[in-house]
Motif scaffolding. Structure first.
Motif, mmCIF file in Angstrom:
data_model
loop_
_atom_site.group_PDB
_atom_site.id
_atom_site.type_symbol
_atom_site.label_atom_id
_atom_site.label_comp_id
_atom_site.label_asym_id
_atom_site.label_seq_id
_atom_site.Cartn_x
_atom_site.Cartn_y
_atom_site.Cartn_z
ATOM 1 N N GLU A 150 0.839 -1.188 0.000
ATOM 2 C CA GLU A 150 0.000 0.000 0.000
ATOM 3 C C GLU A 150 0.876 1.240 0.000
ATOM 4 O O GLU A 150 2.007 1.213 0.491
ATOM 5 N N ALA A 152 0.715 5.595 0.536
ATOM 6 C CA ALA A 152 -0.061 6.780 0.902
ATOM 7 C C ALA A 152 0.885 7.965 0.990
ATOM 8 O O ALA A 152 2.035 7.824 1.394
ATOM 9 N N ALA A 153 0.384 9.126 0.604
ATOM 10 C CA ALA A 153 1.198 10.333 0.686
ATOM 11 C C ALA A 153 0.310 11.497 1.102
ATOM 12 O O ALA A 153 -0.870 11.543 0.745
ATOM 13 N N SER A 154 0.863 12.385 1.878
ATOM 14 C CA SER A 154 0.107 13.605 2.178
ATOM 15 C C SER A 154 1.079 14.759 2.393
ATOM 16 O O SER A 154 2.229 14.558 2.805
ATOM 17 N N HIS A 218 -8.331 15.232 -1.987
ATOM 18 C CA HIS A 218 -8.097 13.857 -1.558
ATOM 19 C C HIS A 218 -8.318 12.961 -2.763
ATOM 20 O O HIS A 218 -9.357 13.046 -3.405
ATOM 21 N N THR A 234 -3.202 6.516 -2.042
ATOM 22 C CA THR A 234 -4.071 7.607 -1.597
ATOM 23 C C THR A 234 -3.217 8.843 -1.349
ATOM 24 O O THR A 234 -2.101 8.753 -0.849
ATOM 25 N N ASP A 242 -3.085 21.241 8.898
ATOM 26 C CA ASP A 242 -1.792 20.585 9.032
ATOM 27 C C ASP A 242 -1.987 19.089 8.795
ATOM 28 O O ASP A 242 -2.848 18.469 9.408
ATOM 29 N N LEU A 243 -1.177 18.541 7.912
ATOM 30 C CA LEU A 243 -1.226 17.101 7.658
ATOM 31 C C LEU A 243 0.154 16.510 7.900
ATOM 32 O O LEU A 243 1.144 17.231 7.998
ATOM 33 N N TYR A 244 0.189 15.185 7.941
ATOM 34 C CA TYR A 244 1.474 14.505 7.970
ATOM 35 C C TYR A 244 2.155 14.771 6.626
ATOM 36 O O TYR A 244 1.554 14.578 5.583
ATOM 37 N N GLY A 246 4.628 13.505 4.224
ATOM 38 C CA GLY A 246 5.517 12.393 3.879
ATOM 39 C C GLY A 246 4.832 11.353 3.031
ATOM 40 O O GLY A 246 3.655 11.465 2.675
ATOM 41 N N ILE A 247 5.615 10.353 2.681
ATOM 42 C CA ILE A 247 5.140 9.223 1.870
ATOM 43 C C ILE A 247 5.316 7.951 2.702
ATOM 44 O O ILE A 247 6.399 7.724 3.264
ATOM 45 N N LEU A 248 4.245 7.177 2.799
ATOM 46 C CA LEU A 248 4.308 5.906 3.545
ATOM 47 C C LEU A 248 4.245 4.762 2.548
ATOM 48 O O LEU A 248 3.328 4.704 1.732
ATOM 49 N N ARG A 250 4.033 0.756 2.493
ATOM 50 C CA ARG A 250 3.814 -0.421 3.363
ATOM 51 C C ARG A 250 4.212 -1.699 2.624
ATOM 52 O O ARG A 250 3.759 -1.953 1.522
ATOM 53 N N SER B 168 -2.611 23.152 15.882
ATOM 54 C CA SER B 168 -1.777 23.961 14.987
ATOM 55 C C SER B 168 -0.956 25.028 15.697
ATOM 56 O O SER B 168 -0.128 25.668 15.056
ATOM 57 N N TRP B 373 -6.647 17.120 14.795
ATOM 58 C CA TRP B 373 -5.401 17.723 14.308
ATOM 59 C C TRP B 373 -4.264 16.708 14.380
ATOM 60 O O TRP B 373 -3.494 16.556 13.425
ATOM 61 N N GLY B 376 -4.254 14.042 11.779
ATOM 62 C CA GLY B 376 -3.768 14.549 10.497
ATOM 63 C C GLY B 376 -2.254 14.629 10.448
ATOM 64 O O GLY B 376 -1.629 14.148 9.508
ATOM 65 N N VAL B 377 -1.648 15.230 11.471
ATOM 66 C CA VAL B 377 -0.201 15.478 11.388
ATOM 67 C C VAL B 377 0.633 14.235 11.670
ATOM 68 O O VAL B 377 1.782 14.162 11.261
ATOM 69 N N SER B 378 0.083 13.268 12.377
ATOM 70 C CA SER B 378 0.879 12.100 12.719
ATOM 71 C C SER B 378 0.833 11.049 11.628
ATOM 72 O O SER B 378 1.607 10.102 11.651
ATOM 73 N N GLY B 379 -0.101 11.193 10.680
ATOM 74 C CA GLY B 379 -0.215 10.200 9.621
ATOM 75 C C GLY B 379 -0.816 8.904 10.089
ATOM 76 O O GLY B 379 -0.731 7.890 9.409
ATOM 77 N N MET B 382 -3.505 7.852 7.553
ATOM 78 C CA MET B 382 -3.300 8.347 6.204
ATOM 79 C C MET B 382 -3.945 7.483 5.157
ATOM 80 O O MET B 382 -4.568 7.962 4.244
ATOM 81 N N ARG B 385 -7.873 7.676 5.344
ATOM 82 C CA ARG B 385 -8.505 8.988 5.503
ATOM 83 C C ARG B 385 -9.695 9.122 4.570
ATOM 84 O O ARG B 385 -9.614 8.851 3.389
ATOM 85 N N PHE B 387 -12.659 11.954 3.344
ATOM 86 C CA PHE B 387 -12.848 13.388 3.274
ATOM 87 C C PHE B 387 -13.852 13.812 4.325
ATOM 88 O O PHE B 387 -14.996 13.422 4.286
#
Lengths: 345, 393
Positions: A150, A152-154, A218, A234, A242-244, A246-248, A250, B168, B373, B376-379, B382, B385, B387
């Motif tokens: 899998e 995922a990137a965000s 998305h 995804t 704020d999102l993570y 990076g690219i995961l 798996r 944030s 929050w 989202g930031v910790s993934g 991911m 997710r 919408f």
């Protein structure tokens, strides 16, 4: 086109922040390069940068600019058609800031015109030179951890304190504004470059738009790579939250986390998320200036020797196609009230 | 009763957006967001209030944007080159003071004016002693504001905000990072008052200020009741299911606080010299010792020296190497956050009834926002997710 004699002559179109803060400092550090002119439709900006970086000439009209070997195109993607055509006609090699084009047909048209005039074209996808990216690519090519299960990137950060005045190009969809084009161009290219993707299929594309400009998106898709079955991919992008970042990736028994900054290491994690190791290799860029340096060095080598660089524009076609298709599907979804209602709780 | 028209400048910022969102929901207020460009305006589009685009640094533009407003909450702060940003910030303040219809002006200062670690012997409410460029900028702007508004009929409030936390916000990001680091310990086990304020509570404070309007002047602003660092950390770790942060012993905390105060009392030249000395000490001397020339020199000296000295040198070298290599485990570096070693801000506090005066419980909106929050930031989610509806609303 000017001869690539002792010094490589560079012209710069666009006196914006990426030129001022990244390209110019790096170009000034390259001894084999000579910046001949800078051109911007705002005369003060062009003059100010020319003075700050001791560039001999500044212009507001590209047609008045003398011949160079390589031209940097650092203006919003929506305004590039005419300037790029002009550059191709004059036989200048072109290094274009990302994103390269807004549609695949535009992308291919530019490549075809450039090829007919034997002009080299590159795209400023400097993340391809990041240490962790190169290491991850090698790991994937060699199949060290087995099949990818899998992906995922965000990338997202609540925009604040932009420091920009009214008329900023990001507020204009036609100019190339929007999180998918502005931010997605890099991270999508990173993913596509890591895996050497052959095909993709977008299953769902949703965007939050304000006045036609997308601020969050998305995308759920599948991507096809050689020697294994299709992978679900995804992607989430946002200017609102704020999102993570990076690219995961798996695998059956572990996960690789790839950060989006040049200094970010490649992190190996166990299935439960525990960090096991940070992987680093000596090659590649560990700083953004190094990445720009490597990009310029590679492209200059392409122009002088003909050997394709890592950022040759034809290698970014699929990314352009992916972004175009994502916008198309999102437009259909956003304009269809039934589809929109289905997403609300 | 007609609504009070209140403009929030810097409406897209970390604090401005929270303040605008809250004020827009207040029935007695008509909130207007002020942003510099259309992208910033679009980012607060979901709040649903009027947004005006333009620069408040220019007098004419400021007049156009704010001329009809009875109150202004200035959340804008120009940053960048020191001199340039100082001039920009002064221009903003001057333009606000010139507004004819403005009755209330609220400008934000910071706990940073008291210094990174508030030293009660040096830093006082009337005469704070900042030790960072940010704190010095804020103090300069406070003094400039008082001078400029002394000639204006508007009631001017300068709020020295405590450390703002919430989704944030920089403090929450910091706390989440620190909570996941094994070498961090909370000074005095967190028993000291934190000078913190949740972003939502800050917005409520602004609302109350606009509606109840106490005496103008300078006020400190924190959560009410004033929370300890332990409460702040435990709230974060509890909601986000992170390990509880360890506490530093009383003795260790006192020793480090004493060091911080001693450092803070030195002048800038002395501090710079200390930093140079620290840098010299941190240089990798073993690289020098391993260089060809130095090894050759050492070899030659050893040959010339008596045998007893040679043996003593070898023993010293072995002991020193072992001590150096094991220092990492015996004295692991501890992260120090100066603001956690001092007490509360001195002086006058804004004592207004705040909506959320109790600690957030598990079901509260603050918890939910923090969790969302962090997800989202910790993934964490991911790949799963979906919408969320909050985006479309």
């Amino acid at each position: 086109m000017a001869d690539m004699g002792d010094k490589i002559k560079i012209g710069i179109l666009g006196a914006g922040s990426v030129t001022e803060h990244y390209h110019l400092p790096v170009l000034k550090a390259l001894p084999e390069v000579q910046i001949e002119w800078i051109c911007d439709h705002v005369e003060e900006k062009a003059r100010a940068l020319a003075k700050a970086y001791s560039i001999p000439r500044s212009f507001t009209d590209l047609e008045q600019c003398p011949d160079v070997c390589i031209a940097l195109v650092a203006i919003p993607v929506g305004y590039r058609n005419a300037p790029i055509q002009h550059m191709i006609e004059r036989g200048w090699h072109i290094l274009c800031e990302k994103p390269f084009a807004m549609t695949l047909s535009e992308h291919d048209r530019i490549l075809a015109q450039a090829s007919a005039r034997e002009v080299h074209v590159g795209v400023g996808l400097m993340r391809r030179y990041y240490q962790a990216h190169l290491l991850a690519k090698r790991i994937l090519q060699d199949g060290i951890f087995g099949e990818v299960k899998e992906l995922a990137a965000s990338e997202g950060m609540r925009m604040r304190g932009t420091g920009r005045q009214a008329g900023w190009y990001l507020s204009n969809r036609a100019a190339g504004g929007g999180v998918l084009l502005e931010t997605g161009a890099h991270v999508i290219d990173q993913v596509f470059n890591l895996f050497e993707i052959q095909r993709f299929q977008i299953l769902k594309s949703r965007q939050h738009r304000v006045k036609e400009v997308d601020f969050e998106c998305h995308i759920t898709s599948t991507i096809s790579i050689s020697n294994q079955e299709d992978i679900q991919f995804t992607l989430s992008l946002s200017f609102l939250r704020d999102l993570y970042n990076g690219i995961l990736i798996r695998f059956p028994k572990c996960t690789l986390k790839l950060g989006l900054l040049p200094e970010d290491p490649l992190t190996l994690c166990a299935m439960d998320g525990a960090k096991l190791a940070q992987l680093q290799s000596p090659g590649g860029a560990g700083h953004v200036y190094q990445a720009f340096y490597l990009e310029w060095e590679d492209f200059i080598r392409q122009c002088s020797s003909g050997r394709k660089s890592a950022i040759a524009a034809d290698t970014a076609r699929l990314s352009t196609a992916f972004i175009e298709e994502a916008y198309r599907q999102a437009s259909q979804a956003n304009s269809n009230p039934v589809a929109l209602e289905a997403v609300r709780p | 009763m007609s609504k009070i028209k209140v403009a929030v400048s810097g409406a897209n910022g970390q604090i401005g957006s929270v303040v605008l969102r809250h004020l827009a929901q207040c029935p007695q207020l008509e909130a207007i967001g002020i942003c510099r460009n259309a992208v910033s305006a679009a980012l607060i589009d979901s709040i649903g209030c009027e947004v005006r685009i333009g620069s408040i640094q220019e007098p004419q533009s400021a007049g156009r944007l704010l001329g009809d407003c009875e109150a202004v909450v200035n959340c804008a702060l120009a940053t960048g080159l020191p001199k340039e940003s100082r001039l920009e910030n002064r221009a903003i303040i001057k333009n606000l003071a010139r507004l004819e219809n403005c009755r209330i002006a609220i400008l934000m200062s910071s706990v940073a004016v008291y210094g990174s670690c508030i030293d009660p012997e040096r830093s006082r409410f009337e005469h704070p002693r900042p030790d960072t460029s940010y704190g010095k900028t804020k103090l300069h702007l406070e003094r400039f504001t008082r001078r400029v508004f002394s000639r204006s009929p508007a009631r001017c409030f300068i709020l020295r905000l405590g450390h703002v936390y919430g989704p944030s916000q920089w403090l929450t990001r910091s706390i989440v990072e620190l909570a996941q680091e094994t070498d961090f310990k909370l000074a005095f086990d967190g028993r000291l008052l934190s000078n913190c304020i949740h972003a939502s509570n800050l917005a409520v404070a602004f609302e109350r200020l606009l509606l109840h309007s106490p005496d103008p002047g300078i006020y400190n602003v924190t959560d009410s009741p004033h929370r300890t660092w332990r409460e702040i950390f435990d709230w974060h770790t509890g909601v986000l299911k992170l390990p509880r942060v360890q506490g530093m012993s009383e003795e260790e905390s006192e020793r480090r606080r004493h060091q911080l105060f001693r450092y803070g009392r030195r002048n800038l030249l002395a501090k710079s010299l200390i930093e140079v000395f620290r840098w010299v000490r941190s240089l990798p001397y073993h690289d020098l010792a391993n260089s060809q020339a130095i090894r050759e020199l050492g070899y030659s000296l050893m040959l010339a020296a008596p045998a007893s000295l040679e043996k003593r040198f070898k023993k010293y070298y072995v002991l020193h190497s072992a001590r150096l290599r094991t220092r990492l485990w015996t004295n692991p570096p501890i992260k120090i956050r100066p603001e956690m070693f001092c007490g509360s801000m001195p002086g006058r506090y804004l004592e207004l009834p705040l909506a959320s005066s109790a600690l957030p419980d598990q079901e509260s909106e603050m918890n939910r926002e923090l969790e969302e929050w962090f997800r989202g930031v910790s993934g964490q989610e991911m790949s799963r997710r979906e919408f969320s509806s909050s985006i479309l609303n």
